[in-house]
Design a protein around this motif. Structure first.
Motif, PDB file in Angstrom:
ATOM      1  N   ASN A  81       0.813  -1.221   0.000  1.00 35.68           N
ATOM      2  CA  ASN A  81       0.000   0.000   0.000  1.00 35.68           C
ATOM      3  C   ASN A  81       0.845   1.269   0.000  1.00 35.68           C
ATOM      4  O   ASN A  81       0.333   2.348   0.291  1.00 35.68           O
ATOM      5  N   TYR A  82       2.124   1.173  -0.304  1.00 42.14           N
ATOM      6  CA  TYR A  82       3.018   2.326  -0.266  1.00 42.14           C
ATOM      7  C   TYR A  82       2.497   3.456  -1.142  1.00 42.14           C
ATOM      8  O   TYR A  82       2.154   3.266  -2.293  1.00 42.14           O
ATOM      9  N   GLY A  83       2.438   4.650  -0.566  1.00 43.47           N
ATOM     10  CA  GLY A  83       2.033   5.831  -1.312  1.00 43.47           C
ATOM     11  C   GLY A  83       0.533   6.003  -1.425  1.00 43.47           C
ATOM     12  O   GLY A  83       0.048   6.956  -2.018  1.00 43.47           O
ATOM     13  N   GLU A  84      -0.229   5.102  -0.815  1.00 41.93           N
ATOM     14  CA  GLU A  84      -1.681   5.185  -0.877  1.00 41.93           C
ATOM     15  C   GLU A  84      -2.232   5.352   0.525  1.00 41.93           C
ATOM     16  O   GLU A  84      -1.697   4.817   1.487  1.00 41.93           O
ATOM     17  N   GLU A  85      -3.300   6.103   0.633  1.00 37.80           N
ATOM     18  CA  GLU A  85      -3.953   6.253   1.917  1.00 37.80           C
ATOM     19  C   GLU A  85      -4.803   5.005   2.154  1.00 37.80           C
ATOM     20  O   GLU A  85      -5.600   4.597   1.326  1.00 37.80           O
ATOM     21  N   VAL A  86      -4.604   4.389   3.304  1.00 31.96           N
ATOM     22  CA  VAL A  86      -5.329   3.163   3.619  1.00 31.96           C
ATOM     23  C   VAL A  86      -6.213   3.419   4.829  1.00 31.96           C
ATOM     24  O   VAL A  86      -5.740   3.849   5.880  1.00 31.96           O
ATOM     25  N   VAL A  87      -7.477   3.173   4.671  1.00 37.93           N
ATOM     26  CA  VAL A  87      -8.413   3.286   5.774  1.00 37.93           C
ATOM     27  C   VAL A  87      -8.745   1.874   6.222  1.00 37.93           C
ATOM     28  O   VAL A  87      -9.261   1.066   5.443  1.00 37.93           O
ATOM     29  N   GLU A  88      -8.404   1.584   7.467  1.00 39.44           N
ATOM     30  CA  GLU A  88      -8.631   0.222   7.969  1.00 39.44           C
ATOM     31  C   GLU A  88     -10.001   0.114   8.588  1.00 39.44           C
ATOM     32  O   GLU A  88     -10.478   1.027   9.255  1.00 39.44           O
ATOM     33  N   ASP A  89     -10.657  -1.009   8.334  1.00 37.64           N
ATOM     34  CA  ASP A  89     -11.955  -1.284   8.933  1.00 37.64           C
ATOM     35  C   ASP A  89     -11.764  -1.690  10.388  1.00 37.64           C
ATOM     36  O   ASP A  89     -10.843  -2.419  10.721  1.00 37.64           O
TER      37      ASP A  89
END
Length: 90
Positions: A81-89
């Protein structure tokens, strides 16, 4: 007319790597034009140098990961997920 070099050295315990680009000498005797040409060359060469360093360091990181064995699950997920915004559930 004096030519200059943009030079960076990477040194680690097991390796040394040099990155270098030649900055062309100005063909004019006008100091202002020569300065502008020099700065323009730097604006072009610095990003190229950064790209070369990034490629080299990325390869080194991959080599280090391989030599240390498998990377952890957390590291694998971060790299994916490098460079991407990750929203965790939750």
């Amino acid at each position: 007319m004096t030519s200059h070099n943009l030079h960076v050295s990477y040194t680690a315990p097991d390796t040394t790597k040099s990155f270098q680009h030649s900055i062309p000498a100005s063909a004019t005797n006008d100091p202002l034009v020569a300065k502008q040409a020099h700065l323009t060359a730097l604006q072009t060469l610095v990003p190229k140098l950064q790209d070369e360093i990034n490629v080299f360091l990325t390869a080194r990181m991959e080599e280090d990961s391989k030599s240390q064995g498998q990377i952890s699950e957390k590291e694998a997920k971060e790299e994916e997920n490098y460079g991407e915004e990750v929203v965790e559930d939750e």
